[in-house]
Design an enzyme around this catalytic site. Structure first.
Site, PDB file in Angstrom:
ATOM      1  N   CYS A 118      36.833  30.203  39.693  1.00  5.05           N
ATOM      2  CA  CYS A 118      37.847  30.156  38.720  1.00  5.05           C
ATOM      3  C   CYS A 118      39.197  30.326  39.517  1.00  5.05           C
ATOM      4  O   CYS A 118      39.286  31.044  40.681  1.00  5.05           O
ATOM      5  CB  CYS A 118      37.829  30.942  37.619  1.00  5.05           C
ATOM      6  SG  CYS A 118      38.970  30.442  36.237  1.00  5.05           S
ATOM      7  N   ASP A 129      33.655  39.179  29.727  1.00  6.28           N
ATOM      8  CA  ASP A 129      34.508  39.461  30.843  1.00  6.28           C
ATOM      9  C   ASP A 129      34.937  41.158  30.625  1.00  6.28           C
ATOM     10  O   ASP A 129      34.845  41.567  29.490  1.00  6.28           O
ATOM     11  CB  ASP A 129      35.796  38.729  30.794  1.00  6.28           C
ATOM     12  CG  ASP A 129      36.660  38.872  32.073  1.00  6.28           C
ATOM     13  OD1 ASP A 129      36.360  39.539  33.109  1.00  6.28           O
ATOM     14  OD2 ASP A 129      38.034  38.420  32.047  1.00  6.28           O
TER      15      ASP A 129
HETATM   16  O1  LIG Z   1      42.624  34.706  36.958  1.00  2.26           O
HETATM   17  C1  LIG Z   1      43.555  34.977  36.220  1.00  2.26           C
HETATM   18  O2  LIG Z   1      44.687  35.341  36.710  1.00  2.26           O
HETATM   19  C2  LIG Z   1      43.457  35.155  34.822  1.00  2.26           C
HETATM   20  C3  LIG Z   1      44.489  35.165  33.860  1.00  2.26           C
HETATM   21  C4  LIG Z   1      44.264  35.231  32.492  1.00  2.26           C
HETATM   22  C5  LIG Z   1      43.030  35.306  32.218  1.00  2.26           C
HETATM   23  C6  LIG Z   1      42.065  35.321  32.772  1.00  2.26           C
HETATM   24  C7  LIG Z   1      42.125  35.205  34.206  1.00  2.26           C
HETATM   25  N1  LIG Z   1      40.929  34.940  35.047  1.00  2.26           N
HETATM   26  C8  LIG Z   1      39.657  35.176  34.456  1.00  2.26           C
HETATM   27  O3  LIG Z   1      39.001  36.515  34.527  1.00  2.26           O
HETATM   28  C9  LIG Z   1      37.783  36.477  34.744  1.00  2.26           C
HETATM   29  C10 LIG Z   1      37.442  37.600  35.759  1.00  2.26           C
HETATM   30  O4  LIG Z   1      38.457  37.377  36.949  1.00  2.26           O
HETATM   31  P1  LIG Z   1      37.811  38.349  38.218  1.00  2.26           P
HETATM   32  O5  LIG Z   1      36.798  37.582  38.951  1.00  2.26           O
HETATM   33  O6  LIG Z   1      37.808  39.601  37.735  1.00  2.26           O
HETATM   34  O7  LIG Z   1      39.156  38.136  38.961  1.00  2.26           O
HETATM   35  C11 LIG Z   1      37.627  34.925  35.162  1.00  2.26           C
HETATM   36  O8  LIG Z   1      36.859  34.239  34.133  1.00  2.26           O
HETATM   37  C12 LIG Z   1      38.811  34.616  35.670  1.00  2.26           C
HETATM   38  O9  LIG Z   1      39.078  33.394  35.692  1.00  2.26           O
END
Ligand SMILES: O=C(O)c1ccccc1N[C@@H]1O[C@H](COP(=O)(O)O)[C@@H](O)[C@H]1O
Length: 219
Positions: A8, A131
């Site tokens: 992502c 998450d």
């Molecule tokens: O990535 C971002 O900036 C974000 C912004 C707003 C909502 C979600 C976001 N990211 C998503 O969060 C999870 C966990 O991410 P991480 O691997 O802990 O960095 C994932 O689904 C990201 O795409």
């Protein structure tokens, strides 16, 4: 069982190419201006063309309005909407009807009580994403590289496919799948050199590690 791997927060052709070449099943694009991974509609159109037919394109939004969704759907042509805000069950039902796209709702998890709204969401969503719950003063509700207690999902009975995210990396993805038995994993910070700066080698390492954990998934 096979494990869906989602990378992502992709923002450049090079790192998108790294994810696609390494066999990512899903590639995510963030439409949330406060995020260091936010993509413009112009960039999303180009990145979406690159990804088309090679991986599922996921549009990540946070409490977006209809006009924003219309623009995203028109430019990225996403295969899946990832809703990462406080979208209600009714709002999700409305979005599904309006755009005819599958929806993955992110559920923020810190304690067992956070799983209470699950049944309502599972009714209307095609997929659930667990998450880590962001701190109250965070500038964004995800993408912070923080993990949650995966044991909270142990033995979970859910009649919808689910994925896990939050602080995953090549080093801990096996453990996350072993404990949660998730059908998919989603990473952003764990394949970055700095917030918003993806790294091709880290993407490849993550996908390799996730593939090695595939047999632990039961979904
Ligand atoms: O990535 C971002 O900036 C974000 C912004 C707003 C909502 C979600 C976001 N990211 C998503 O969060 C999870 C966990 O991410 P991480 O691997 O802990 O960095 C994932 O689904 C990201 O795409």
């Amino acid at each position: 069982m096979s494990l869906l791997v989602k990378i992502c927060g992709l923002t450049t052709p090079d790192t998108l190419g790294a994810a696609l070449d390494a066999g990512a099943d899903m590639v995510g694009f963030v439409f949330f201006p406060p995020s260091p991974r936010h993509v413009s509609l112009t960039d999303a159109r180009a990145l979406g063309r690159e990804a088309k037919g090679r991986a599922l394109k996921v549009a990540l939004t946070v409490d977006a309005d209809d006009a924003t969704f219309e623009n995203i759907v028109e430019t990225l042509r996403p295969d899946l909407l990832q809703l990462h805000g406080r979208e209600s069950v009714a709002r999700i039902r409305d979005l599904k009807q309006r755009f005819g796209l599958p929806v993955m709702k992110a559920i923020p998890v810190e304690t067992a009580a956070d799983l209470a709204p699950l049944a309502g969401y599972a009714d209307v969503c095609d997929r659930i994403l667990f998450d880590a719950r962001a701190p109250k003063d965070a500038t964004r509700p995800g993408g912070l590289g923080a993990t949650f207690d995966w044991h909270l999902l142990q033995g979970l009975k859910l009649d919808r496919p689910f994925m896990v995210s939050g602080g995953l990396s090549a080093d801990n993805v096996t453990e996350a799948v072993r404990i949660t038995r998730a059908g998919g994993v989603d990473v952003s910070s764990g394949v970055e050199r700095a917030p918003g700066v993806k790294d091709g080698d880290m993407i490849r390492d993550f996908i390799r590690a996730a593939r090695a954990a595939e047999e632990l998934s039961v979904q």
